[in-house]
Structures are given as structure tokens and as C-alpha cells.
Design an enzyme around this catalytic site. Structure first.
Site, short mmCIF file in Angstrom:
data_model
loop_
_atom_site.label_atom_id
_atom_site.label_comp_id
_atom_site.label_asym_id
_atom_site.label_seq_id
_atom_site.Cartn_x
_atom_site.Cartn_y
_atom_site.Cartn_z
N LYS A 22 -110.13 -65.10 -11.20
CA LYS A 22 -111.29 -64.25 -11.53
C LYS A 22 -111.05 -63.55 -12.87
O LYS A 22 -111.92 -63.55 -13.74
CB LYS A 22 -111.50 -63.20 -10.43
CG LYS A 22 -112.46 -62.08 -10.81
CD LYS A 22 -112.65 -61.06 -9.71
CE LYS A 22 -111.60 -60.00 -9.74
NZ LYS A 22 -111.82 -58.94 -10.73
N ASN A 23 -109.86 -62.99 -13.05
CA ASN A 23 -109.64 -62.11 -14.20
C ASN A 23 -109.42 -62.87 -15.52
O ASN A 23 -109.45 -62.26 -16.58
CB ASN A 23 -108.52 -61.12 -13.91
CG ASN A 23 -108.96 -60.12 -12.85
OD1 ASN A 23 -110.15 -60.03 -12.55
ND2 ASN A 23 -108.01 -59.41 -12.28
N CYS A 116 -115.07 -51.35 -9.88
CA CYS A 116 -114.54 -50.67 -8.70
C CYS A 116 -114.26 -49.19 -9.00
O CYS A 116 -113.94 -48.82 -10.12
CB CYS A 116 -113.21 -51.30 -8.30
SG CYS A 116 -113.38 -52.89 -7.58
N ARG A 121 -111.09 -45.26 -15.30
CA ARG A 121 -111.18 -46.52 -16.07
C ARG A 121 -111.91 -46.32 -17.40
O ARG A 121 -112.93 -46.96 -17.68
CB ARG A 121 -111.83 -47.60 -15.21
CG ARG A 121 -111.08 -47.81 -13.91
CD ARG A 121 -111.59 -48.95 -13.10
NE ARG A 121 -111.08 -50.23 -13.60
CZ ARG A 121 -111.33 -51.40 -13.02
NH1 ARG A 121 -112.11 -51.45 -11.96
NH2 ARG A 121 -110.84 -52.52 -13.52
N ASP A 304 -103.05 -55.09 -8.05
CA ASP A 304 -104.12 -55.73 -7.26
C ASP A 304 -103.62 -56.22 -5.91
O ASP A 304 -104.44 -56.54 -5.04
CB ASP A 304 -104.72 -56.91 -8.03
CG ASP A 304 -105.46 -56.46 -9.26
OD1 ASP A 304 -105.79 -57.30 -10.10
OD2 ASP A 304 -105.66 -55.24 -9.40
N ARG A 396 -117.10 -60.52 -4.43
CA ARG A 396 -117.00 -60.49 -5.91
C ARG A 396 -115.78 -61.27 -6.39
O ARG A 396 -115.77 -61.79 -7.49
CB ARG A 396 -116.83 -59.05 -6.38
CG ARG A 396 -118.03 -58.19 -6.42
CD ARG A 396 -117.66 -56.88 -7.08
NE ARG A 396 -116.83 -57.13 -8.26
CZ ARG A 396 -115.87 -56.31 -8.67
NH1 ARG A 396 -115.60 -55.21 -8.03
NH2 ARG A 396 -115.17 -56.60 -9.75
C1 EPZ Z 1 -107.79 -55.49 -15.26
O1 EPZ Z 1 -108.53 -54.28 -15.25
C2 EPZ Z 1 -108.20 -56.22 -14.00
N1 EPZ Z 1 -109.65 -56.46 -14.05
C3 EPZ Z 1 -107.86 -55.38 -12.78
O2 EPZ Z 1 -108.16 -56.15 -11.62
C4 EPZ Z 1 -106.35 -55.10 -12.78
O3 EPZ Z 1 -106.05 -54.24 -11.70
C5 EPZ Z 1 -105.97 -54.41 -14.10
O4 EPZ Z 1 -106.37 -55.23 -15.20
C6 EPZ Z 1 -104.47 -54.17 -14.20
O5 EPZ Z 1 -103.80 -55.38 -14.07
C7 EPZ Z 1 -110.10 -57.49 -14.80
O6 EPZ Z 1 -109.35 -58.19 -15.43
C8 EPZ Z 1 -111.59 -57.70 -14.78
P1 EPZ Z 1 -106.30 -51.99 -17.62
P2 EPZ Z 1 -108.57 -53.36 -16.59
O7 EPZ Z 1 -107.14 -51.81 -18.82
O8 EPZ Z 1 -108.56 -54.23 -17.77
C9 EPZ Z 1 -106.17 -47.32 -18.23
C10 EPZ Z 1 -109.15 -56.62 -9.57
O9 EPZ Z 1 -108.96 -56.13 -8.44
N2 EPZ Z 1 -106.97 -47.54 -19.44
O10 EPZ Z 1 -105.05 -52.79 -17.72
O11 EPZ Z 1 -109.67 -52.38 -16.43
C11 EPZ Z 1 -106.94 -47.64 -16.96
O12 EPZ Z 1 -107.76 -46.56 -16.56
C12 EPZ Z 1 -109.24 -55.71 -10.77
O13 EPZ Z 1 -109.24 -57.84 -9.82
C13 EPZ Z 1 -107.26 -46.48 -20.28
O14 EPZ Z 1 -106.87 -45.35 -20.03
O15 EPZ Z 1 -107.17 -52.61 -16.45
C14 EPZ Z 1 -105.83 -47.93 -15.98
O16 EPZ Z 1 -105.37 -46.69 -15.45
C15 EPZ Z 1 -109.12 -54.23 -10.42
N3 EPZ Z 1 -108.00 -46.70 -21.40
C16 EPZ Z 1 -104.74 -48.57 -16.86
O17 EPZ Z 1 -105.07 -48.21 -18.21
C17 EPZ Z 1 -108.46 -47.95 -21.72
O18 EPZ Z 1 -109.14 -48.10 -22.76
C18 EPZ Z 1 -104.70 -50.08 -16.78
O19 EPZ Z 1 -106.00 -50.54 -17.01
C19 EPZ Z 1 -108.17 -49.02 -20.85
C20 EPZ Z 1 -107.42 -48.80 -19.73
#
Ligand code: EPZ
Length: 417
Positions: A22-23, A116, A121, A304, A396
Site C-alpha cells: 500500500k505505502n 488515520c 501528522r 505499523d 483501506r
Molecule cells: C508513512 O506515514 C506511512 N503511510 C505510515 O503507514 C507509517 O506508519 C509511517 O510512514 C512511518 O513508517 C504512508 O506511507 C501512506 P512519517 P507518514 O512522515 O509518511 C512526523 C499505515 O498504517 N512528521 O514518516 O505520514 C509525523 O507526525 C500508515 O500504513 C512531522 O512531524 O509518516 C510522525 O510522528 C500509518 N512532520 C513521524 O514524523 C512532517 O512533515 C513519522 O511520520 C512529517 C512527519
């Protein structure tokens, strides 16, 4: 509203084929608009997130032809239109259209993304990357306007190794003038899959999978053929199910090293698991050693998987803990698991599990994608029948989960109410 009924306590035998990630898919579908000619992508999972992204591609004017698990996209007919919230709110990954449209047209207007409720986020790191490349960002009643007269390569340091920010910056930088370096880049396998896709289209990206990614901007990207990697989180979820109710349960079409953090933990806990080149075979155990998990960026234990994994701790004889370091609100499944009989305490980002305990069927609610997966795992081992509500969250991200579980012997029904 959709709900699932599961009658628990049945062993599962046979084989489960893992679908495309998915990701990876939710980044590669928006990225296809960067090409000037047709893009063919196979192993795209048929889930509501990919449906939503194909809808946005069609709204923008692309021709999208979907066959089972593959899609052919004609991006040449795309116009750069404002993406309203009826599309952007459907999922978090709609924000990949920011990087793709900025990279292609140097302008994008899009409403806020959905996703979610596992944390705030924010997307500040995505926006910092776009600004570093020369874009100006304004916010007008709930929409982003991102515009650049010219996109020029830059050195960008990510305060957090964000998956989304790493990918979005790659999408905006591949057609920029000059060299971009992303430091403290995320190293998840999906990043490598997206970089491979972009390179197949003619991009010049090196270092994907390491903490420094280098991108040399090119003039044009052409369509290509690309295969999505297997979904490591789907694979991990079914592996956890196998550890609880598997009887020679074979899970294939996997890349074992992508779930090594899970399988090595399971082996440490005493799991009966055989790992092959692109499959694993797992048998249930009545008891496991207690353990402590801390979620980390790849290759650490994936955030995840901590939610489905927490159900396994009901079968540990002793006290186990899970510390969630990536998202601040990823324990919403715990009250639902307690309703089924698990003994859990939680403070802030650390949960403590008191095993062993037997689960009883109950009526529970899915609050997010992986919380819903955890409830399915719990229902499969519980005594009696469990009803899970709000299962749209689960559909999803898990292609054909009802059929896949039924095919290996689960007593599971999807109902519409
Ligand atoms: C991706 O989310 C995945 N989603 C998530 O999977 C996964 O849990 C996550 O990466 C971590 O591996 C998709 O790929 C669509 P991050 P993403 O940016 O990109 C903070 C699932 O269940 N952050 O690595 O949103 C953020 O709040 C989903 O399949 C900022 O602060 O994750 C989080 O605390 C859930 N500012 C941390 O970093 C930013 O600009 C990691 O987020 C971006 C992120």
C-alpha cells in the site's frame, strides 16, 4: 457502515499470497503524472486507498485503465486543477500530489490531506523541502497553494526521517534544475521502490535506502513498466496471525528481510517459523516468552505492526511492553482489546501487557487501519464471536482480507448495516 463477524478459535491452514505494498502504491500512483507517456504499474493492491488515488488521477484528466492488480495511466492529458477536499480528505497520501504537481507544473493547489487519527501528522518537513527547492507556500481557507517560478536543487536536512517528506521531496526534485541532497532521509523499502520507479522513468536518483539521497534533476521523464514490492506490513500481520492460530500456515510473495525486525523477535519469543526465499511457514504456539518492543524507523520494529503485534502478548507468560516512538496516539486499539479480556496498562507512549490471558468475543470498534487489523487478530483467537465495526478503516489497507482469511479456514463474514 460495514462490519465484520468472526467466530474465533479456529486453526488456519493453507497459503496466503501477499499483495503489493500500500505505502509504495499510494506514492507511485501520484508520481505517474510526472511522466510524459504511458505508465504501467503491476501488483497494485485493490484497496480503497488506491481506488481514491485513481479517482484523483481521473479528476485531473489522466486516462486510468485498471485490470486486476495492475493499472495503465496516460498522464499526457492531465490538467493542473485544484484538488478539493472531497478527494484530498479521503486519505493522507493525497499529499503526494503536492510533490508530483509541483515537480511537473511548478504549481499546485490542494486541500488538506486526510488519514488515520494516530497523531497530529503535520507536513512541515514536506513544506520545508518544497521551499528549499524555491517554492512559495500560501494557505487559503483550508487549501495549500504552492508555486515556484523555478525549481532548483538544494541540500535539505530532515529533522525527522519522515517517509512522506522524503518521498514528496523526491517527487518535487526529479525535474528541478541541478542537484538535490536529502539528508536524514527515511530508509523504508517503499522509498527504494519509489526511487526505482522514478529511475525507470529516467530520473537520476542514488542513495535511496540510505540516510542520504541524491537527485540530479533531468529535463523529462518518460512512462515505464514498474512492479510494486510486496506489502511488508500485510505480510507481518498474517505472520502474527499464524503465530497465534497457524497450522502449517504458508505466507508467500514476501521479501523476508523487510520483516526481519518481526521474525527475529518472534524467534526470540519461541515461535515455530521456517523462513524461505520468498515465503515463510508458521505454526501456532500456546505460549511465548514475554518481550519488549520499541517502534523505530526502518529497519527497526515498524510502528505499523505494533498494534497487531500487541495481541500476541496475550499469549506471553509474563509482563511485556510496547513503546511507540513514531506516532503520539497509536494505542486506540488498547481499550477495545481490554473489552476482549486483555490486561493492559498505558502511560503516554508506553503500554504494558500482563499475560497470559484468554480473549472472549465482544463487540468492538476499529479506530484506524492497524487498530482494525489488531481487532481481527484478537477475534481470530477469542472464544466465541466478535463483531468489529467501522471496518472501512481495514479495507483501506488490506487487499481481500476477508477472502484471504476464509481461504485458510477462518469463520469470517463481512456485513453491510
Ligand atoms: C508513512 O506515514 C506511512 N503511510 C505510515 O503507514 C507509517 O506508519 C509511517 O510512514 C512511518 O513508517 C504512508 O506511507 C501512506 P512519517 P507518514 O512522515 O509518511 C512526523 C499505515 O498504517 N512528521 O514518516 O505520514 C509525523 O507526525 C500508515 O500504513 C512531522 O512531524 O509518516 C510522525 O510522528 C500509518 N512532520 C513521524 O514524523 C512532517 O512533515 C513519522 O511520520 C512529517 C512527519
Amino acid at each position: 457502515m460495514k462490519m465484520i463477524n468472526i467466530e474465533g478459535n479456529h486453526d488456519l491452514s493453507g497459503t496466503i499470497k501477499i499483495s503489493g505494498a500500500k505505502n509504495s502504491s499510494v506514492a507511485i500512483l501520484p508520481a505517474s503524472i510526472l511522466a510524459s507517456t504511458d505508465v504501467t504499474i503491476c501488483n497494485i493492491p485493490e484497496i480503497t486507498d488506491t481506488d481514491a488515488l485513481c479517482e484523483i488521477l481521473e479528476y485531473l484528466g489522466a486516462d486510468v485503465r485498471r485490470a486486476s492488480e495492475s493499472v495503465v495511466i496516460t498522464p499526457s492529458t492531465i490538467e493542473n486543477k485544484f484538488i478539493p477536499e472531497k478527494y484530498s480528505k479521503k486519505l493522507r497520501a493525497s499529499y503526494y500530489f503536492m510533490g508530483a504537481l509541483l515537480g511537473k507544473f511548478k504549481h499546485v493547489e490542494i486541500s488538506l490531506p486526510g488519514g488515520c487519527s494516530i497523531g497530529a501528522r503535520p507536513i512541515n518537513l514536506h513544506l520545508k523541502g518544497f521551499e528549499s527547492l524555491g517554492a512559495k507556500i500560501t494557505m487559503e481557507e483550508e487549501k495549500y497553494i504552492v508555486h515556484a517560478e523555478e525549481l532548483k536543487g538544494a541540500n535539505i536536512y530532515l529533522d525527522i526521517a519522515s517517509v512522506g517528506a522524503t518521498i514528496n521531496i523526491m517527487l518535487a526534485a526529479v525535474l528541478a534544475k541541478g542537484k538535490t541532497i536529502i539528508d536524514n532521509a527515511a530508509k523504508e523499502p517503499e522509498i527504494v521502490n519509489v526511487a526505482t520507479f522514478l529511475n525507470n522513468m529516467g530520473a537520476k536518483i542514488t542513495g535511496a535506502g540510505t540516510s542520504q539521497i541524491r537527485i540530479m534533476g533531468v529535463e523529462e521523464l518518460k512512462g515505464c513498466f514498474h512492479e510494486i514490492i510486496p506489502d511488508r506490513i500485510e505480510a507481518g500481520t498474517y505472520t502474527i496471525i499464524g503465530a497465534l492460530v497457524g497450522n502449517n500456515l504458508k505466507i508467500y510473495n514476501i521479501i523476508p528481510e523487510h520483516i526481519e525486525a518481526l521474525t527475529s523477535k518472534l524467534q526470540e519469543m519461541g515461535a515455530d517459523i521456517e523462513i524461505g526465499s520468498d515465503y515463510l511457514i508458521i505454526n501456532k504456539k500456546e505460549e511465548y516468552l514475554p518481550t519488549n518492543i520499541k517502534t523505530l524507523v526502518y529497519p527497526g520494529f515498524p510502528t505499523d505492526l505494533q498494534q497487531p503485534f500487541s495481541v500476541l502478548l496475550s499469549r506471553c507468560n509474563g509482563i511485556s511492553t510496547i513503546e511507540e516512538t513514531i506516532f503520539e496516539n497509536r494505542f486506540m486499539h488498547l481499550p477495545e482489546l481490554k473489552k476482549m479480556g486483555m490486561k493492559i496498562t498505558k502511560e503516554k507512549t508506553k503500554a504494558t501487557f500482563f499475560g497470559k490471558c484468554n480473549l472472549k468475543g465482544n463487540e468492538v470498534v476499529a479506530t484506524d487501519l492497524r487498530a482494525g487489523a489488531a481487532l481481527i487478530v484478537a477475534a481470530l483467537i477469542a472464544e466465541g464471536t466478535t463483531t468489529i465495526k467501522n471496518v472501512e478503516h481495514i479495507l483501506r489497507g488490506y487487499e481481500g482480507i476477508i477472502e484471504k482469511l476464509k481461504d485458510v479456514g477462518a469463520k469470517i463474514e463481512l456485513k453491510e448495516i
